[in-house]
Design a protein around this motif. Structure first.
Motif: not given
Length: 316
Positions: A84-92, A117-129
Motif C-alpha cells: 500500500d505505501t510503496m510507490r508504483l514504479h518502485q513496486q513494479l 495502463l494509463g498510470l504514467h503520471e502516477r508513477r510516484d504515487n503510493r498505491l493507497e492513494d
C-alpha cells in the motif's frame, strides 16, 4: 501449452476439485467460469504451486512445472497482493526483479506498463492513494512486468469501469497475440463470450462444460425467436420445444417442419411481429449446466451467474 490433468484436491472431508482437466494453448484466451466455491481459485493456486493437488499433474509444453516455469508465470490474485505505501514504479520494478529481470530492464518495463495502463503520471504515487480501479490496473501490471510465458488471472475485470475493461481486454488480447496462454476467471459472462477463444465451466469442483464459445452456444436445431399474436395452439404442432422468454418465444422446429410452415401457421391465426434465428448466449448455457439441482438451497443474494453478494470464494 498449459495443461491440468486429473487434478483432485480435498480439504478435510470437503472435495474441492474432482478430476479437473483443462488446457490453455499458446496464443489462446480461456475463460474460466463458475460460481463461488466452484474450485477456480484453488486450481489456479495449484498451477502456481501455492497449493499441492492430492492427485493429478500440471504441465507447460509437456514438461512438469518446476520453480523455473513458475518464475515465468504471471499471476493476478483476486485479493490484491501489493504494498500500500510503496510507490508504483518502485513496486513494479521490484516485482520484475523478483522474477529474475535485471534492474535496468525492470525499470524500463515498469515505465512501459504504467504508460500502457494509463498510470504514467502516477508513477510516484503510493498505491493507497489510488482508486480501487487503478489499483486493479497496477495489479495487472505486476503480473505482466516480467514478460511472463503464462498468464493466470483471477477476476481481473472486477471493479473496473467500462473504459478500463476495454484497456484490460486489449492487453490480454495482445499477450495472447505474442503466444502466451492466458486463463482468467470472471463472472462477467458477456465479456467472456466476447473475448475468449474457449471457455471452461466449473461446478462443485468438476468441469461440466468446455469448448469454444461457438461449440457451447451453437445449436444445430432449427431455433427461432418468435413474437406473434397467434395462439400457441395454432403452430405448436410444428415445434419440438417451446421456451417463453421476456423478449419472445424460442421455438425449436421439428426436423420435418419448414420455417415457411411456421410463418403460414402463425399468419393464419394472428399477426407476425418478429421471427429471426436464435441461439443461446453463454449466460443461457451457463444457467443450464451450472444451475443448482432441483430442490437445492439457493444462497441469499444469488446473481444470475450463480455468485453471491455475501460470500467470498474460499479455497475455491
Amino acid at each position: 501449452m498449459l495443461r491440468l490433468s486429473g487434478i483432485t484436491k480435498s480439504y478435510g472431508q470437503r472435495r474441492v476439485l474432482e478430476d479437473v482437466s483443462l488446457e490453455v494453448r499458446r496464443g489462446e484466451l480461456l475463460g474460466y467460469v463458475g460460481g463461488n466455491g466452484a474450485g477456480k481459485t484453488t486450481s489456479m493456486r495449484i498451477v502456481l504451486g501455492v497449493t499441492e493437488p492430492d492427485s493429478g499433474s500440471v504441465t507447460v509444453d509437456g514438461e512438469g512445472v518446476t520453480a523455473a516455469h513458475r518464475a515465468r508465470m504471471g499471476y493476478m490474485p483476486e485479493e490484491r497482493g501489493l504494498y500500500d505505501t510503496m510507490r508504483l514504479h518502485q513496486q513494479l520494478a521490484y516485482f520484475a526483479e523478483l522474477h529474475g529481470v535485471d534492474r535496468r530492464t525492470a525499470a524500463r518495463s515498469a515505465d512501459y506498463w504504467l504508460d500502457r495502463l494509463g498510470l504514467h503520471e502516477r508513477r510516484d504515487n503510493r498505491l493507497e492513494d489510488l482508486s480501487l480501479g487503478n489499483q486493479q490496473r497496477v495489479q495487472l501490471a505486476a503480473a505482466l512486468v516480467h514478460a511472463p510465458d503464462v498468464l493466470v488471472l483471477d477476476e481481473p475485470f472486477s471493479g473496473l469501469d467500462p473504459l478500463a475493461v476495454d484497456v484490460m481486454a486489449e492487453v490480454l488480447r495482445d499477450e495472447a497475440g505474442r503466444g502466451v496462454p492466458v486463463v482468467f476467471s470472471s463472472h462477467q459472462l458477456d465479456l467472456v463470450e466476447r473475448l475468449c477463444d474457449r471457455v471452461c465451466v466449473l461446478k462443485d469442483g468438476r468441469v461440466v462444460a468446455a469448448g469454444t464459445v461457438a461449440e457451447l452456444t451453437g445449436d444445430e436445431r432449427q431455433q427461432h425467436l418468435l413474437r406473434t399474436t397467434a395462439p400457441e395452439s395454432a403452430w405448436a404442432y410444428l415445434a419440438t420445444d417451446i421456451d417463453h422468454r421476456t423478449d419472445g418465444t424460442v421455438v425449436t422446429l421439428a426436423p420435418t417442419a419448414r420455417l415457411d410452415d411456421l410463418v403460414d401457421a402463425v399468419r393464419a391465426a394472428g399477426e407476425l411481429h418478429e421471427l429471426r434465428p436464435w441461439r443461446p448466449s453463454l449466460t443461457d448455457v451457463y444457467r443450464d449446466v451450472a444451475a443448482p439441482a432441483a430442490g437445492a438451497a439457493t444462497p441469499t443474494g444469488t446473481s444470475p451467474t450463480g455468485t453471491t453478494s455475501t460470500e467470498k470464494e474460499q479455497a475455491a
